[in-house]
Design a protein around this motif. Structure first.
Motif, PDB file in Angstrom:
ATOM      1  N   ALA A  97       0.736  -1.508   0.115  1.00  0.00           N
ATOM      2  CA  ALA A  97      -0.050   0.180   0.080  1.00  0.00           C
ATOM      3  C   ALA A  97       0.842   1.172   0.186  1.00  0.00           C
ATOM      4  CB  ALA A  97      -0.932   0.178   1.411  1.00  0.00           C
ATOM      5  N   ILE A 110       3.946   0.385   2.854  1.00  0.00           N
ATOM      6  CA  ILE A 110       3.458  -0.533   3.703  1.00  0.00           C
ATOM      7  C   ILE A 110       3.273  -2.411   3.085  1.00  0.00           C
ATOM      8  CG2 ILE A 110       1.671   0.771   4.590  1.00  0.00           C
ATOM      9  CD1 ILE A 110       2.631   0.041   7.165  1.00  0.00           C
ATOM     10  N   SER A 111       3.845  -3.066   3.536  1.00  0.00           N
ATOM     11  CA  SER A 111       3.038  -4.611   3.045  1.00  0.00           C
ATOM     12  C   SER A 111       1.293  -4.496   3.900  1.00  0.00           C
ATOM     13  CB  SER A 111       3.453  -5.724   3.677  1.00  0.00           C
ATOM     14  OG  SER A 111       2.959  -5.423   4.700  1.00  0.00           O
ATOM     15  N   ALA A 112       0.982  -5.148   2.340  1.00  0.00           N
ATOM     16  CA  ALA A 112      -0.426  -4.931   2.761  1.00  0.00           C
ATOM     17  C   ALA A 112      -0.802  -6.036   2.521  1.00  0.00           C
ATOM     18  CB  ALA A 112      -1.535  -3.960   2.474  1.00  0.00           C
TER      19      ALA A 112
END
Lengths: 154, 154
Positions: A97, A110-112
């Motif tokens: 994201a 940022i990982s999602a």
DNA sequence: CTGCCTGCAAACTCTTTGCACGAAT
DNA sequence: ATTCGTGCAAAGAGTTTGCAGGCAG
């Protein structure tokens, strides 16, 4: 992935597509991969010209889709008129994201991971096959609100 | 929310902001709320002119941010050069994903409740306060792939 | 009346494209 | 040699803005 290795990947991608590995395309590629942050087409033009001053704006715009298609570059559209790009040093990057701070205009990623799962929901509810997903968050800087200065702004 | 009620909300929003409830602004509002689907600024200009032919393109562009700020309209950016808008008849609408079919160019919306939870992840990891979140999915039409025709395309 | 709002048209930003020249294979 | 790629500059799409006049409050 190291920069020379990425450069070699790009060269191979060009050959495989029947495209030519011109100095300009490689200069644009090198300029893109030297960036630690997101950048715009216009910035990339400057960076690339520092490497090869014959690079034109047109070629930058013509090369960006090629690099994006090769998956070595990722396009980041935050809905602000101009598009941003960033080198894709890791894997696919499809479950990330973008978080845009409206105070300092910086773009974080940022990982999602749940986005992957979400694709199957879309498929079953709408009978569509997801190609790509983008989650984008606009946010305010907490530090700015508390102290009056954004640590990332001048 | 019914259209007259929404119109009244818009009028109140204008007054509260110290703005004037002009015929043009109300015509643009009515045109927007008469739409069942997403629409562009240019389309809205046409629709609004059918109600009040004195409406100009400039006023449409000046009114769109006001309606968006009032939360009666939602902006949908699918990264395609032009922005789309749609009336926000339900609640906040902040936990909805847009699914764009690249075959028929249609925009679907589907709930994505986990986006609310995701905001807190952003807060804790980046020390930012989320303002808005947008999840956007590009997809292919399964029916088109199986039968060769997209049921939603002419 | 007063000052916000409007339409018009020009300006602006970002991106794309036509053309003749140039370079990679 | 051929053919694809390039730079230049103009065009294009979508949106914004300066200005003189108009209408809401």
């Amino acid at each position: 992935m190291s920069i020379p290795a990425a450069r070699e990947s790009f060269r191979k991608f060009l050959v495989q597509k029947g495209l030519r590995a011109t100095n300009q395309r490689l200069a644009i590629f090198d300029a893109a991969f030297a960036q630690p942050e997101h950048f715009t087409a216009e910035q990339l033009l400057d960076y690339a010209r520092a490497i090869d001053d014959s690079v034109s704006r047109a070629t930058v715009y013509r090369t960006l889709p090629i690099m994006t298609e090769s998956a070595l570059l990722r396009e980041v559209d935050i809905g602000s008129g101009e598009k941003f790009y960033r080198p894709n040093r890791e894997g696919s990057g499809s479950h990330v994201a973008q978080v845009v701070c409206v105070d300092c205009d910086r773009i974080f990623e940022i990982s999602a991971p749940f986005m992957e799962w979400y694709g199957s929901t879309v498929s079953s509810k709408l009978n569509l096959t997801p190609i790509s997903q983008r989650l984008q968050v606009s946010a305010h800087c907490n530090v700015l609100r508390q102290t009056g200065t954004c640590p990332r702004r001048g």
